[in-house]
Every structure is written in C-alpha cells, then in structure tokens.
Design a protein around this motif. Structure first.
Motif, PDB file in Angstrom:
ATOM      1  N   MET A 174       0.847  -1.185   0.000  1.00 21.99           N
ATOM      2  CA  MET A 174       0.000   0.000   0.000  1.00 21.99           C
ATOM      3  C   MET A 174       0.893   1.250   0.000  1.00 21.99           C
ATOM      4  SD  MET A 174      -3.067   0.930   2.701  1.00 21.99           S
ATOM      5  CE  MET A 174      -3.513  -0.799   2.750  1.00 21.99           C
ATOM      6  N   ARG A 175       0.538   2.241  -0.788  1.00 21.60           N
ATOM      7  CA  ARG A 175       1.295   3.496  -0.846  1.00 21.60           C
ATOM      8  C   ARG A 175       0.677   4.475   0.159  1.00 21.60           C
ATOM      9  NH1 ARG A 175       4.394   4.374  -5.390  1.00 21.60           N
ATOM     10  NH2 ARG A 175       3.895   6.598  -5.376  1.00 21.60           N
ATOM     11  N   VAL A 176       1.480   4.885   1.138  1.00 20.85           N
ATOM     12  CA  VAL A 176       0.979   5.669   2.270  1.00 20.85           C
ATOM     13  C   VAL A 176       1.703   7.005   2.356  1.00 20.85           C
ATOM     14  CG1 VAL A 176       0.599   5.713   4.759  1.00 20.85           C
ATOM     15  CG2 VAL A 176       0.502   3.539   3.523  1.00 20.85           C
ATOM     16  N   ALA A 177       0.939   8.065   2.620  1.00 23.49           N
ATOM     17  CA  ALA A 177       1.504   9.389   2.881  1.00 23.49           C
ATOM     18  C   ALA A 177       1.177   9.772   4.320  1.00 23.49           C
ATOM     19  CB  ALA A 177       0.940  10.422   1.909  1.00 23.49           C
ATOM     20  N   ILE A 178       2.125  10.402   4.998  1.00 26.54           N
ATOM     21  CA  ILE A 178       1.982  10.762   6.412  1.00 26.54           C
ATOM     22  C   ILE A 178       2.089  12.266   6.590  1.00 26.54           C
ATOM     23  CG2 ILE A 178       2.920  10.468   8.731  1.00 26.54           C
ATOM     24  CD1 ILE A 178       4.305   7.917   7.701  1.00 26.54           C
ATOM     25  N   ALA A 179       1.176  12.840   7.373  1.00 26.09           N
ATOM     26  CA  ALA A 179       1.274  14.240   7.791  1.00 26.09           C
ATOM     27  C   ALA A 179       1.220  14.277   9.316  1.00 26.09           C
ATOM     28  CB  ALA A 179       0.147  15.069   7.189  1.00 26.09           C
ATOM     29  N   GLU A 180       2.332  14.569   9.936  1.00 28.40           N
ATOM     30  CA  GLU A 180       2.467  14.572  11.393  1.00 28.40           C
ATOM     31  C   GLU A 180       3.543  15.571  11.765  1.00 28.40           C
ATOM     32  OE1 GLU A 180       2.875  14.354  15.173  1.00 28.40           O
ATOM     33  OE2 GLU A 180       1.348  12.976  14.384  1.00 28.40           O
ATOM     34  N   ASP A 181       3.183  16.573  12.622  1.00 28.03           N
ATOM     35  CA  ASP A 181       4.146  17.624  12.933  1.00 28.03           C
ATOM     36  C   ASP A 181       5.153  17.221  13.994  1.00 28.03           C
ATOM     37  OD1 ASP A 181       2.004  17.631  14.744  1.00 28.03           O
ATOM     38  OD2 ASP A 181       2.357  19.719  15.290  1.00 28.03           O
ATOM     39  N   GLY A 182       4.953  16.071  14.639  1.00 25.09           N
ATOM     40  CA  GLY A 182       5.938  15.577  15.588  1.00 25.09           C
ATOM     41  C   GLY A 182       6.945  14.681  14.873  1.00 25.09           C
ATOM     42  N   ALA A 183       8.187  15.152  14.785  1.00 29.68           N
ATOM     43  CA  ALA A 183       9.190  14.445  13.979  1.00 29.68           C
ATOM     44  C   ALA A 183       9.445  13.027  14.479  1.00 29.68           C
ATOM     45  CB  ALA A 183      10.493  15.245  13.974  1.00 29.68           C
ATOM     46  N   LEU A 184       9.540  12.836  15.804  1.00 29.08           N
ATOM     47  CA  LEU A 184       9.829  11.508  16.345  1.00 29.08           C
ATOM     48  C   LEU A 184       8.691  10.531  16.050  1.00 29.08           C
ATOM     49  CD1 LEU A 184      11.501  12.314  19.793  1.00 29.08           C
ATOM     50  CD2 LEU A 184      12.594  11.450  17.715  1.00 29.08           C
ATOM     51  N   PHE A 185       7.463  10.973  16.273  1.00 26.55           N
ATOM     52  CA  PHE A 185       6.321  10.090  16.012  1.00 26.55           C
ATOM     53  C   PHE A 185       6.215   9.789  14.518  1.00 26.55           C
ATOM     54  CE2 PHE A 185       1.827   9.096  15.289  1.00 26.55           C
ATOM     55  CZ  PHE A 185       1.640   8.092  16.240  1.00 26.55           C
ATOM     56  N   ARG A 186       6.486  10.793  13.703  1.00 30.02           N
ATOM     57  CA  ARG A 186       6.438  10.600  12.245  1.00 30.02           C
ATOM     58  C   ARG A 186       7.447   9.542  11.806  1.00 30.02           C
ATOM     59  NH1 ARG A 186       7.091  15.600  10.809  1.00 30.02           N
ATOM     60  NH2 ARG A 186       9.301  15.526  10.245  1.00 30.02           N
ATOM     61  N   GLU A 187       8.671   9.622  12.337  1.00 29.90           N
ATOM     62  CA  GLU A 187       9.690   8.635  11.990  1.00 29.90           C
ATOM     63  C   GLU A 187       9.297   7.246  12.486  1.00 29.90           C
ATOM     64  OE1 GLU A 187      12.272   8.898  10.097  1.00 29.90           O
ATOM     65  OE2 GLU A 187      11.924  11.032   9.695  1.00 29.90           O
ATOM     66  N   GLY A 188       8.648   7.210  13.662  1.00 29.74           N
ATOM     67  CA  GLY A 188       8.186   5.923  14.178  1.00 29.74           C
ATOM     68  C   GLY A 188       7.143   5.282  13.274  1.00 29.74           C
ATOM     69  N   LEU A 189       6.237   6.113  12.748  1.00 25.87           N
ATOM     70  CA  LEU A 189       5.234   5.603  11.810  1.00 25.87           C
ATOM     71  C   LEU A 189       5.880   5.043  10.553  1.00 25.87           C
ATOM     72  CD1 LEU A 189       2.316   8.226  11.881  1.00 25.87           C
ATOM     73  CD2 LEU A 189       2.204   5.834  12.587  1.00 25.87           C
ATOM     74  N   VAL A 190       6.890   5.737  10.071  1.00 26.50           N
ATOM     75  CA  VAL A 190       7.598   5.275   8.868  1.00 26.50           C
ATOM     76  C   VAL A 190       8.191   3.888   9.104  1.00 26.50           C
ATOM     77  CG1 VAL A 190       9.546   5.682   7.331  1.00 26.50           C
ATOM     78  CG2 VAL A 190       8.083   7.594   8.022  1.00 26.50           C
ATOM     79  N   LEU A 191       8.811   3.700  10.265  1.00 31.16           N
ATOM     80  CA  LEU A 191       9.406   2.408  10.591  1.00 31.16           C
ATOM     81  C   LEU A 191       8.344   1.316  10.685  1.00 31.16           C
ATOM     82  CD1 LEU A 191      12.029   3.475  13.304  1.00 31.16           C
ATOM     83  CD2 LEU A 191      12.479   2.783  10.942  1.00 31.16           C
ATOM     84  N   LEU A 192       7.209   1.619  11.330  1.00 31.11           N
ATOM     85  CA  LEU A 192       6.134   0.637  11.463  1.00 31.11           C
ATOM     86  C   LEU A 192       5.551   0.272  10.103  1.00 31.11           C
ATOM     87  CD1 LEU A 192       4.195   2.009  14.581  1.00 31.11           C
ATOM     88  CD2 LEU A 192       5.541  -0.089  14.477  1.00 31.11           C
ATOM     89  N   LEU A 193       5.327   1.278   9.276  1.00 26.87           N
ATOM     90  CA  LEU A 193       4.749   1.042   7.955  1.00 26.87           C
ATOM     91  C   LEU A 193       5.689   0.228   7.081  1.00 26.87           C
ATOM     92  CD1 LEU A 193       3.254   4.593   7.395  1.00 26.87           C
ATOM     93  CD2 LEU A 193       1.918   2.479   7.531  1.00 26.87           C
ATOM     94  N   THR A 194       6.957   0.549   7.144  1.00 26.41           N
ATOM     95  CA  THR A 194       7.943  -0.189   6.355  1.00 26.41           C
ATOM     96  C   THR A 194       8.021  -1.643   6.811  1.00 26.41           C
ATOM     97  OG1 THR A 194       9.244   1.837   6.039  1.00 26.41           O
ATOM     98  CG2 THR A 194      10.346  -0.258   5.620  1.00 26.41           C
ATOM     99  N   ALA A 195       7.985  -1.841   8.137  1.00 25.60           N
ATOM    100  CA  ALA A 195       8.025  -3.197   8.684  1.00 25.60           C
ATOM    101  C   ALA A 195       6.790  -3.999   8.273  1.00 25.60           C
ATOM    102  CB  ALA A 195       8.133  -3.142  10.203  1.00 25.60           C
ATOM    103  N   ALA A 196       5.663  -3.307   8.076  1.00 29.31           N
ATOM    104  CA  ALA A 196       4.427  -3.978   7.671  1.00 29.31           C
ATOM    105  C   ALA A 196       4.354  -4.190   6.168  1.00 29.31           C
ATOM    106  CB  ALA A 196       3.216  -3.162   8.138  1.00 29.31           C
ATOM    107  N   GLY A 197       5.378  -3.737   5.442  1.00 27.98           N
ATOM    108  CA  GLY A 197       5.426  -3.977   4.008  1.00 27.98           C
ATOM    109  C   GLY A 197       4.810  -2.893   3.152  1.00 27.98           C
TER     110      GLY A 197
END
Length: 222
Positions: free
Chosen positions: A1-24
């Motif tokens: 799935m192609r996902v775009a993220i809008a989150e003003d908290g840099a740490l949480f945003r990076e965490g989402l990227v890691l979770l999404l990547t791990a989920a494929g």
C-alpha cells in the motif's frame, strides 16, 4: 500500500515510517503539515493518508485537510490520529465519510500488527473507530429509560459497541467467541429495535447504528 503521512511531531512521524515499512507498506511522503500533504497527494499516487488531527496550520488542521482530500480524492483511505478519544472529533470524522476512514489513538497503533490491521480494514472499505471511544458510547450514564438503546439487551449492546468500532460480523464473532450466524441474529434484532430502515445496505445500517449512539449518549467530549 502506498501511504503518505502528515504529522508535525518528527519523532512520532519517523516511528510511523518504521512501522509502515516493517508492515510492508511504501511511504511515498512524510511531511509536517496539512498543506504539504495536499501537495503530496496532488503529485503522487496514494492509497492511504495518515493525518494528525491537531496539526498546523490550524488547531484541528488534520480534519480540515482530510475533508479536502476526501472531496478531491475520494478513493484515498484516511486514518486520523489523536492523543485523545473525543466525541466531537468522531462526529467530524463521520461527517467526512463512513467508508475507508479511521480514527485511532496514537498510543494504540504503536505496533506493526495493530497498525497493519487498521490500514487493511480501511483499505477494504470499513470505518475503523478507536475501541475505547466505542466503549464510552455504550456506557451511557444515568437513566437510559428514554434512550433508543433502552430496548437492547446487554449482549446486543456489546455487539453494537463492536459494530461502532467498524467491525464486520466475522470480526464481532471472533471477539465474542460465537458464530457469525449468532452475530447476524443479534444485528438484525438491533436494527429492528433501533428502527433502522430495512431497505438500507448492511454497511449503511451499521453507520446509522453508530449515529444512534451519538444521538442518545450524553457524553462529555473532553
């Protein structure tokens, strides 16, 4: 799935990227504001957008941006995130749409499994609501005598709570350890007791059931 993220908290945003990547999933954009997200969905193919509700350029900017995305790109799934389960946020989410949309708490999706399940359900056309909010909606304080929910049994209220989370019959059956046929019987009874139209689609009646909660529940949105 192609996902775009809008989150003003840099740490949480990076965490989402890691979770999404791990989920494929493939992260095609990770930005800090709604304005930037609108630019991403205008130029990149996006299957689902994840937005922080409280995001610049306004206090509830994520909801405003979600409305704009849904109006221009109705095929894009939407996942709204917040630190708080607030009823007025849920009302706004339901106004944006009742398909391919979700409202979850940030600290509840901090695992690959939960996030992947949430995104999959949204991709399949469901509305996915935070369980704690759905539970609050059924735990109506005070006398329920004049409420449209008064006619429902305890088991029917439990089924309706899970329905309010956006779960399909098979998902409800798994949660309650009963058969799908039993859940179908309960949902039919709920629709009848709430006076929901018999000619509506199953999904539409589920949404009406959620709205019946909101109308009858005397809840402080804080």
């Amino acid at each position: 799935m192609r996902v775009a993220i809008a989150e003003d908290g840099a740490l949480f945003r990076e965490g989402l990227v890691l979770l999404l990547t791990a989920a494929g999933h493939q992260v095609v954009g990770q930005v800090g504001s709604g304005t930037e997200l609108l630019a991403v969905v205008a130029t990149e193919p996006v299957d689902l957008a994840i937005l922080d509700i409280r995001m610049p350029p306004e206090p509830d900017g994520g909801l405003t941006v979600a409305e704009r995305i849904r109006a221009v790109h109705p095929e894009i799934g939407l996942l709204l995130l917040s630190h708080y389960a607030e009823t007025h946020y849920l009302t706004r989410v339901l106004e944006i749409g009742t398909e391919r949309i979700g409202y979850r708490l940030k600290d509840r999706i901090a695992s690959v499994q939960v996030l992947a399940d949430t995104l999959q359900r949204i991709a399949e056309g469901e509305i996915v609501l935070e369980p704690v909010l759905a539970k609050r909606l059924v735990e109506i304080p005070g006398d329920r005598t004049n409420s449209p929910l008064a006619a429902l049994s305890d088991r029917e209220l439990e089924v309706l709570r899970l329905m309010a989370e956006g779960r399909a019959n098979n998902g409800i059956a798994q949660e309650l350890f009963v058969s799908t046929k039993v859940v179908e019987k309960h949902t039919a009874s709920i629709f009848t007791k709430l006076g929901l139209p018999g000619d509506a689609t199953v999904h539409h009646r589920r949404v009406l059931a959620v709205l019946a909660y909101l109308r009858s529940a005397r809840i402080d949105g804080g």
